[in-house]
Design a protein around this motif. Structure first.
Motif, PDB file in Angstrom:
ATOM      1  N   PHE A   1      37.039  66.866  69.942  1.00  0.00           N
ATOM      2  CA  PHE A   1      37.614  67.179  68.630  1.00  0.00           C
ATOM      3  C   PHE A   1      36.533  67.168  67.553  1.00  0.00           C
ATOM      4  O   PHE A   1      36.519  68.029  66.665  1.00  0.00           O
ATOM      5  CB  PHE A   1      38.747  66.194  68.287  1.00  0.00           C
ATOM      6  CG  PHE A   1      40.026  66.521  68.985  1.00  0.00           C
ATOM      7  CD1 PHE A   1      40.941  67.395  68.429  1.00  0.00           C
ATOM      8  CD2 PHE A   1      40.308  65.985  70.229  1.00  0.00           C
ATOM      9  CE1 PHE A   1      42.110  67.723  69.078  1.00  0.00           C
ATOM     10  CE2 PHE A   1      41.479  66.301  70.900  1.00  0.00           C
ATOM     11  CZ  PHE A   1      42.385  67.174  70.329  1.00  0.00           C
ATOM     12  N   LYS A   2      35.610  66.219  67.623  1.00  0.00           N
ATOM     13  CA  LYS A   2      34.517  66.174  66.646  1.00  0.00           C
ATOM     14  C   LYS A   2      33.640  67.411  66.738  1.00  0.00           C
ATOM     15  O   LYS A   2      33.124  67.886  65.729  1.00  0.00           O
ATOM     16  CB  LYS A   2      33.676  64.916  66.848  1.00  0.00           C
ATOM     17  CG  LYS A   2      34.374  63.652  66.417  1.00  0.00           C
ATOM     18  CD  LYS A   2      33.493  62.448  66.678  1.00  0.00           C
ATOM     19  CE  LYS A   2      34.202  61.169  66.319  1.00  0.00           C
ATOM     20  NZ  LYS A   2      33.364  59.999  66.590  1.00  0.00           N
ATOM     21  N   ARG A   3      33.454  67.933  67.953  1.00  0.00           N
ATOM     22  CA  ARG A   3      32.634  69.147  68.113  1.00  0.00           C
ATOM     23  C   ARG A   3      33.251  70.315  67.352  1.00  0.00           C
ATOM     24  O   ARG A   3      32.553  71.077  66.701  1.00  0.00           O
ATOM     25  CB  ARG A   3      32.484  69.488  69.601  1.00  0.00           C
ATOM     26  CG  ARG A   3      31.770  70.812  69.884  1.00  0.00           C
ATOM     27  CD  ARG A   3      30.350  70.796  69.319  1.00  0.00           C
ATOM     28  NE  ARG A   3      29.624  72.011  69.596  1.00  0.00           N
ATOM     29  CZ  ARG A   3      29.620  73.101  68.807  1.00  0.00           C
ATOM     30  NH1 ARG A   3      30.343  73.126  67.704  1.00  0.00           N
ATOM     31  NH2 ARG A   3      28.889  74.150  69.119  1.00  0.00           N
ATOM     32  N   VAL A   4      34.569  70.426  67.404  1.00  0.00           N
ATOM     33  CA  VAL A   4      35.250  71.497  66.669  1.00  0.00           C
ATOM     34  C   VAL A   4      35.202  71.213  65.172  1.00  0.00           C
ATOM     35  O   VAL A   4      34.922  72.099  64.366  1.00  0.00           O
ATOM     36  CB  VAL A   4      36.713  71.653  67.143  1.00  0.00           C
ATOM     37  CG1 VAL A   4      37.460  72.663  66.280  1.00  0.00           C
ATOM     38  CG2 VAL A   4      36.760  72.078  68.613  1.00  0.00           C
ATOM     39  N   GLU A   5      35.449  69.990  64.792  1.00  0.00           N
ATOM     40  CA  GLU A   5      35.566  69.636  63.375  1.00  0.00           C
ATOM     41  C   GLU A   5      34.222  69.559  62.655  1.00  0.00           C
ATOM     42  O   GLU A   5      34.135  69.897  61.475  1.00  0.00           O
ATOM     43  CB  GLU A   5      36.317  68.304  63.250  1.00  0.00           C
ATOM     44  CG  GLU A   5      37.766  68.446  63.711  1.00  0.00           C
ATOM     45  CD  GLU A   5      38.448  67.126  64.034  1.00  0.00           C
ATOM     46  OE1 GLU A   5      37.872  66.051  63.762  1.00  0.00           O
ATOM     47  OE2 GLU A   5      39.563  67.186  64.577  1.00  0.00           O
ATOM     48  N   ASN A   6      33.166  69.144  63.353  1.00  0.00           N
ATOM     49  CA  ASN A   6      31.875  68.934  62.694  1.00  0.00           C
ATOM     50  C   ASN A   6      30.802  69.935  63.079  1.00  0.00           C
ATOM     51  O   ASN A   6      29.758  69.984  62.449  1.00  0.00           O
ATOM     52  CB  ASN A   6      31.355  67.518  62.984  1.00  0.00           C
ATOM     53  CG  ASN A   6      32.297  66.454  62.485  1.00  0.00           C
ATOM     54  OD1 ASN A   6      33.023  66.656  61.522  1.00  0.00           O
ATOM     55  ND2 ASN A   6      32.319  65.326  63.152  1.00  0.00           N
ATOM     56  N   GLY A   7      31.003  70.667  64.144  1.00  0.00           N
ATOM     57  CA  GLY A   7      30.026  71.659  64.551  1.00  0.00           C
ATOM     58  C   GLY A   7      29.032  71.146  65.562  1.00  0.00           C
ATOM     59  O   GLY A   7      29.230  70.110  66.209  1.00  0.00           O
ATOM     60  N   PRO A   8      27.909  71.865  65.722  1.00  0.00           N
ATOM     61  CA  PRO A   8      26.943  71.578  66.792  1.00  0.00           C
ATOM     62  C   PRO A   8      26.271  70.217  66.698  1.00  0.00           C
ATOM     63  O   PRO A   8      25.735  69.732  67.689  1.00  0.00           O
ATOM     64  CB  PRO A   8      25.926  72.712  66.669  1.00  0.00           C
ATOM     65  CG  PRO A   8      26.096  73.257  65.307  1.00  0.00           C
ATOM     66  CD  PRO A   8      27.533  73.034  64.933  1.00  0.00           C
ATOM     67  N   GLU A   9      26.318  69.590  65.553  1.00  0.00           N
ATOM     68  CA  GLU A   9      25.732  68.248  65.458  1.00  0.00           C
ATOM     69  C   GLU A   9      26.503  67.258  66.325  1.00  0.00           C
ATOM     70  O   GLU A   9      26.009  66.174  66.624  1.00  0.00           O
ATOM     71  CB  GLU A   9      25.688  67.765  64.014  1.00  0.00           C
ATOM     72  CG  GLU A   9      27.055  67.567  63.397  1.00  0.00           C
ATOM     73  CD  GLU A   9      26.994  67.376  61.901  1.00  0.00           C
ATOM     74  OE1 GLU A   9      27.693  66.481  61.403  1.00  0.00           O
ATOM     75  OE2 GLU A   9      26.262  68.113  61.242  1.00  0.00           O
TER      76      GLU A   9
END
Length: 194
Positions: free
Chosen positions: A169-177
């Motif tokens: 979920f963080k990958r979708v919400e925050n991007g590649p970081e």
């Protein structure tokens, strides 16, 4: 052109500050290829349009989000990637680059709009840790602080806990970081050092 390969709309500035940025560390060199350079290039590409973050809404799942169904959820994700994009995921750490790409394409609608698929991707990430590095799925113990709507983690052979479901979920919400490939490599490297 498959569902996972859509072209994003014109980027606009993000509405909220990013949470839990994970800069590259010494664990990065153990990734095959040049993932560090790929992540840096993607980060420099401008701010994508980001949809709503997961609200915790009820999910429509084939199986309950429980440890005994983790492999089935992961396989659902792998099957969808193969059926839509023709890419076979083999549960290798290297396959997580593809997972990062799929999740990156979900930034615009946001994790709430595609929560079922993002959760299945998180199960796939966890299954890579289970199958390749000896982790196992567990319900979150009381002594481990949980900052997620899912009460399920993976625990490594040395007792280290990881939360691949929230990481997806963080990958979708925050991007590649918040790369899931980097996450797995970093968690495994940290566990190996301990």
């Amino acid at each position: 052109m498959g569902l996972f390969r859509r072209t994003p709309k014109t980027p606009t500035p993000p509405a909220a500050p990013r949470v839990e940025a994970a800069p590259p560390t010494t664990a990065m060199p153990i990734i095959r290829g040049d993932l560090e350079a790929e992540l840096a290039a993607e980060l420099d590409g401008g701010a994508p349009v980001r949809g709503a973050a997961f609200s915790g809404r009820g999910l429509r799942l084939q199986h309950p989000p429980e440890a005994e169904f983790a492999a089935a959820h992961a396989q659902t994700f792998a099957d969808a990637v193969r059926n839509i994009d023709g890419i076979t995921l083999d549960y290798s750490v290297e396959s997580l680059r593809t997972v990062d790409g799929v999740l990156g394409n979900f930034e615009e609608p946001g994790s709430d709009a595609v929560a079922e698929t993002v959760l299945a991707a998180g199960f796939y990430v966890g299954e890579v840790m289970v199958r390749q590095h000896g982790y196992r799925w567990v319900e979150t113990p009381e002594h481990v602080p949980l900052r997620a709507p899912f009460d399920l983690l993976v625990v490594g052979p040395k007792g280290d806990y990881s939360n691949p479901l929230s990481k997806a979920f963080k990958r979708v919400e925050n991007g590649p970081e918040d790369s899931v490939a980097y996450f797995v490599v970093a968690m495994v490297a940290a566990a190996d050092r301990d």
